[in-house]
Design an enzyme around this catalytic site. Sequence first.
Site, PDB file in Angstrom:
ATOM      1  N   ASP A 149      -8.838  16.145 -22.946  1.00  0.00           N
ATOM      2  CA  ASP A 149      -8.601  15.353 -21.743  1.00  0.00           C
ATOM      3  C   ASP A 149      -8.917  16.259 -20.544  1.00  0.00           C
ATOM      4  O   ASP A 149      -9.021  17.480 -20.701  1.00  0.00           O
ATOM      5  CB  ASP A 149      -7.131  14.902 -21.726  1.00  0.00           C
ATOM      6  N   ASP A 183      -7.862  15.459 -16.596  1.00  0.00           N
ATOM      7  CA  ASP A 183      -6.839  15.472 -15.545  1.00  0.00           C
ATOM      8  C   ASP A 183      -5.474  15.840 -16.123  1.00  0.00           C
ATOM      9  O   ASP A 183      -4.965  15.175 -17.020  1.00  0.00           O
ATOM     10  CB  ASP A 183      -6.762  14.095 -14.864  1.00  0.00           C
ATOM     11  N   GLU A 235      -4.226  15.934 -10.348  1.00  0.00           N
ATOM     12  CA  GLU A 235      -3.677  14.674  -9.816  1.00  0.00           C
ATOM     13  C   GLU A 235      -3.073  14.806  -8.419  1.00  0.00           C
ATOM     14  O   GLU A 235      -3.532  14.153  -7.484  1.00  0.00           O
ATOM     15  CB  GLU A 235      -2.645  14.076 -10.792  1.00  0.00           C
ATOM     16  N   LYS A 249      -9.450   2.721 -10.057  1.00  0.00           N
ATOM     17  CA  LYS A 249      -9.601   1.333  -9.600  1.00  0.00           C
ATOM     18  C   LYS A 249      -8.403   0.500 -10.082  1.00  0.00           C
ATOM     19  O   LYS A 249      -7.839  -0.300  -9.341  1.00  0.00           O
ATOM     20  CB  LYS A 249     -10.918   0.735 -10.122  1.00  0.00           C
ATOM     21  N   HIS A 263     -12.987   2.849  -4.017  1.00  0.00           N
ATOM     22  CA  HIS A 263     -12.989   3.867  -5.072  1.00  0.00           C
ATOM     23  C   HIS A 263     -14.210   4.781  -4.955  1.00  0.00           C
ATOM     24  O   HIS A 263     -14.126   5.981  -5.240  1.00  0.00           O
ATOM     25  CB  HIS A 263     -12.941   3.197  -6.450  1.00  0.00           C
ATOM     26  N   ASN A 288     -16.623  13.339 -11.449  1.00  0.00           N
ATOM     27  CA  ASN A 288     -15.436  14.170 -11.183  1.00  0.00           C
ATOM     28  C   ASN A 288     -15.326  15.287 -12.220  1.00  0.00           C
ATOM     29  O   ASN A 288     -14.921  16.401 -11.908  1.00  0.00           O
ATOM     30  CB  ASN A 288     -14.162  13.321 -11.247  1.00  0.00           C
TER      31      ASN A 288
HETATM   32  C1  XBP Z   1      -6.686  10.403 -15.493  1.00  0.00           C
HETATM   33  C2  XBP Z   1      -6.554   9.240 -14.641  1.00  0.00           C
HETATM   34  C3  XBP Z   1      -7.567   8.972 -13.651  1.00  0.00           C
HETATM   35  C4  XBP Z   1      -7.517   9.790 -12.387  1.00  0.00           C
HETATM   36  C5  XBP Z   1      -8.357   9.104 -11.354  1.00  0.00           C
HETATM   37  O1  XBP Z   1      -6.006  10.164 -16.718  1.00  0.00           O
HETATM   38  O2  XBP Z   1      -5.651   8.470 -14.794  1.00  0.00           O
HETATM   39  O3  XBP Z   1      -7.370   7.678 -13.258  1.00  0.00           O
HETATM   40  O4  XBP Z   1      -6.196   9.865 -11.907  1.00  0.00           O
HETATM   41  O5  XBP Z   1      -9.687   9.072 -11.713  1.00  0.00           O
HETATM   42  P1  XBP Z   1      -6.325  10.991 -18.030  1.00  0.00           P
HETATM   43  P2  XBP Z   1     -10.683   7.931 -11.160  1.00  0.00           P
HETATM   44  O6  XBP Z   1      -6.046  12.424 -17.712  1.00  0.00           O
HETATM   45  O7  XBP Z   1      -5.341  10.487 -19.038  1.00  0.00           O
HETATM   46  O8  XBP Z   1      -7.740  10.711 -18.444  1.00  0.00           O
HETATM   47  O9  XBP Z   1     -10.255   7.584  -9.784  1.00  0.00           O
HETATM   48  O10 XBP Z   1     -12.047   8.568 -11.196  1.00  0.00           O
HETATM   49  O11 XBP Z   1     -10.567   6.749 -12.079  1.00  0.00           O
HETATM   50 MG    MG Z   2      -4.524  13.634 -18.446  1.00  0.00          MG
END
Ligand code: XBP
Ligand code: MG
Length: 251
Positions: free
Chosen positions: A8, A10, A17, A53, A81, A127
């Site tokens: 993963d 983020d 975040e 989104k 977005h 990203n």
């Molecule tokens: C990551 C997310 C993403 C980011 C935002 O979750 O939830 O939505 O916060 O990214 P994970 P976008 O780590 O479980 O993949 O705005 O590009 O969607």
């Molecule tokens: Mg994550």
Amino acid sequence: MLQALIFDVDGTLADTEKDGHRVAFNLAFKEAKLDWNWTEALYGELLAVTGGKERMARYIDRYLEDFSVPVDLAEFIAALHKRKTHYYVQLMQAGEIPLRPGVERVLREARDAGLRMAIATTTTPENVTWLLKSTLGAESIDWFEVIAAGDIVEKKKPAPDIFIYALEQLGLEADVCIAFEDSRNGILSSTGANLKTIVTTNDYTLEDDFSQAVLVLDQMGEQNNPAKVLSGSMSSTYLNIESIKQLHATA
Ligand code: XBP
Ligand code: MG
């Protein structure tokens, strides 16, 4: 035998975040002259929904009473977005967010050990590539055979689709892979794809239910910065390839 690691992004590779995505959302809101402000606490609640989104759609639906919803809501959200992604990429380009402790070492050790690597994330593809570029250099993008990200699957985490997609692209069964996650939605997704999963928690996910994880740590850690084991057991004081292989074989 362990063949591949699926990460993963983020919260797992980097704490993106609070100081990344949240900041970029707020910059996009300001630019659009919306008086929305996602505080750290509110953002913690909104993280229940993955995908930027989808998160904005939930906010409009559940948190705003007086907002007159645009006729084409999907288009409105998509445009907002796009600007959020622009600001997020700017933050990455400025090198604002480092990798979490131990991440770079584990990636390098995995390469040296001949393990294959992939990414499975809900965030937007650019990203991911900008985070990699800014922290490890442009060539690191090629360390990952598959970057499964964003809208490539219809259903985002907690659905297993993104991990299943990554497995399909690798051409591997789940039992020769291991996943790395940081959140409840993430582990629901990875274990939904039958992947053994190692969790590193962060401030937003510390209280999440990780009972399905083979190991829960506060971080991957380093020799001089040991990881705290929150559940399960690990033979070393920080996560390394030997301990990952052992967990995969025995868990
Ligand atoms: C990551 C997310 C993403 C980011 C935002 O979750 O939830 O939505 O916060 O990214 P994970 P976008 O780590 O479980 O993949 O705005 O590009 O969607
Ligand atoms: Mg994550």
